[in-house]
Write a protein that holds these residues in place. Structure first.
Motif, PDB file in Angstrom:
ATOM      1  N   PRO A 249     -23.161  78.415 -15.346  1.00 41.83           N
ATOM      2  CA  PRO A 249     -21.726  78.088 -15.415  1.00 41.83           C
ATOM      3  C   PRO A 249     -21.328  77.459 -16.739  1.00 41.83           C
ATOM      4  O   PRO A 249     -22.029  76.611 -17.269  1.00 41.83           O
ATOM      5  CB  PRO A 249     -21.541  77.111 -14.252  1.00 41.83           C
ATOM      6  N   TRP A 290     -21.461  79.643  -8.531  1.00 44.94           N
ATOM      7  CA  TRP A 290     -20.215  80.392  -8.342  1.00 44.94           C
ATOM      8  C   TRP A 290     -19.257  79.683  -7.375  1.00 44.94           C
ATOM      9  O   TRP A 290     -18.073  79.977  -7.362  1.00 44.94           O
ATOM     10  CB  TRP A 290     -20.523  81.798  -7.835  1.00 44.94           C
ATOM     11  N   ALA A 296     -18.827  82.364 -12.660  1.00 43.77           N
ATOM     12  CA  ALA A 296     -20.280  82.473 -12.530  1.00 43.77           C
ATOM     13  C   ALA A 296     -20.625  83.655 -11.627  1.00 43.77           C
ATOM     14  O   ALA A 296     -19.954  83.902 -10.618  1.00 43.77           O
ATOM     15  CB  ALA A 296     -20.863  81.179 -11.953  1.00 43.77           C
TER      16      ALA A 296
END
Length: 400
Positions: A249, A290, A296
């Motif tokens: 990320p 994510w 992500a």
């Protein structure tokens, strides 16, 4: 003197005051180029701290997980060695000893009370490139104009690493704008290569490269768009990975050229062992980033894929070597290293083929044009706040 020099001097003075005075040592003269052995002979580290800082990431995690070593002891050992490294090659930006040791103490208390680790990176000190925001700390990214800007929250990656049990403990130097394969700015100055202090450690993650090479950090996080992890890792003899975009990320971190999404920058690990690369990537991916960063990639860690289960489990593989790209011919030492690599791969039973470059000049020119589109304006807007000079060689090409 212009006002921006006063801002830089004040920031450097605050950095110096953040170092415990008992950790300052007498360093070798500038004529001593290779300083890689100095941390172990300077007298600051105990024999146990030398043992800790010479231990690979996977073994460190095992000893932390079984309680043989505490997070406080490991963090203290690496912090002391990081401060020695900084005095040798000027690799650090933000130093926050009390905060890191408080975090390590929390982890130790949790382990004592529950007998369990907080996460897969429990107690592991981690260094971060100075564009990865940590709540309450300045993130200047080499810009004097950003001195005094304190992050209101962590970058998503920092939250993920803390969730995994890691101990962020220093941030590291980079070039002004990030977009250059060296590490120099108007605030912290130049980072040097610990193997030869007359040379660069590369960039833009050069602070990480120099620090990890001196074993002042077991694992660092750099960023890379055109080589900024790979260059310092090559220059400093490290293992590293530039992951695919979105695997780690990026949300909440700072960068130059915001909105440029044709060629993405990514975060990745820099360490002294292959095991360290795997430990970082597996921990981050298994934390489901994510859920915190919508960009992500939603893909779980697959051990079979890591072990190349569908590709003979790593046997009889095929590798391609590009001897040159039709634009630049590598120097003889680079060519020799490629030939040594080819021979080693063939000896191990793998196939090696020649990779023929296609339109590499066009690809390079197109990428450079994308990076250069409005880049000068981006840098000028940022620096105009204080009037600091843009380091001229940073204006036309980017690697950060």
């Amino acid at each position: 003197m212009p006002p921006w020099t006063e801002l830089a001097a004040e920031k450097k003075q605050r950095q110096l005051k953040s170092i415990p005075q008992e950790w300052l040592v007498s360093t070798p003269p500038d004529s001593t180029l290779d300083v890689t052995g100095f941390p172990e002979t300077c007298g600051l580290l105990t024999a146990r701290e030398i043992e800790i800082t010479n231990t690979s990431v996977d073994v460190l995690l095992e000893k932390l997980a079984c309680g043989e070593w505490t997070a406080v002891d490991v963090t203290t050992a690496f912090y002391k060695r990081a401060i020695v490294a900084h005095q040798l090659v000027n690799c650090l930006t933000e130093i926050f000893v009390d905060r890191a040791l408080a975090r390590a103490t929390e982890l130790d208390n949790h382990f004592k009370q529950t007998g369990k680790v907080v996460g897969p990176l429990h107690g592991l000190p981690l260094s971060l490139k100075d564009q990865i925001c940590i709540e309450g700390l300045e993130t200047t990214m080499g810009y004097i104009s950003w001195i005094g800007r304190y992050a209101e929250k962590n970058a998503v990656l920092v939250d993920v690493l803390i969730e995994c049990g890691a101990v962020p403990f220093v941030r590291t130097n980079l070039p002004q704008t990030v977009m250059w394969p060296e590490s120099f700015n108007n605030i912290f100055g130049r980072t040097n290569n610990p193997y030869n202090r007359s040379l660069t450690p590369g960039g833009s993650s050069g602070g990480e490269g120099a620090l990890v090479a001196l074993k002042g950090s077991p694992l660092g996080v750099g960023s890379d768009i055109g080589g900024s992890i790979r260059i310092p890792s090559a220059f400093c003899g490290l293992y590293s990975l530039r992951p695919s975009y979105g695997r780690v990320p990026y949300c909440g971190a700072l960068n130059s050229l915001e909105g440029q999404d044709s060629v993405h920058s990514v975060f990745g690990p820099m360490t002294n062992s292959v095991g360290g690369v795997k430990a970082f990537m597996k921990a981050v991916v298994n934390a489901k980033p994510w859920l915190k960063d919508p960009l992500a990639v939603r893909k779980k860690w697959q051990e079979d894929e890591y072990n190349l289960a569908d590709h003979g489990s790593g046997k009889d593989l095929c590798f391609a070597i590009m001897w040159d790209d039709g634009v630049v011919v590598p120097h003889p030492p680079i060519r020799r290293s490629l030939e040594i690599t080819k021979a080693a791969l063939e000896k191990a039973g793998h196939k090696v083929v020649d990779w023929k470059p296609i339109k590499h000049r066009l690809l390079a020119d197109t990428t450079r044009n994308i990076w250069n589109a409005a880049s000068a304006e981006d840098y000028m807007i940022t620096t105009s706040v204080t009037g600091e000079p843009i380091l001229s060689r940073f204006c036309l090409i980017g690697y950060g």
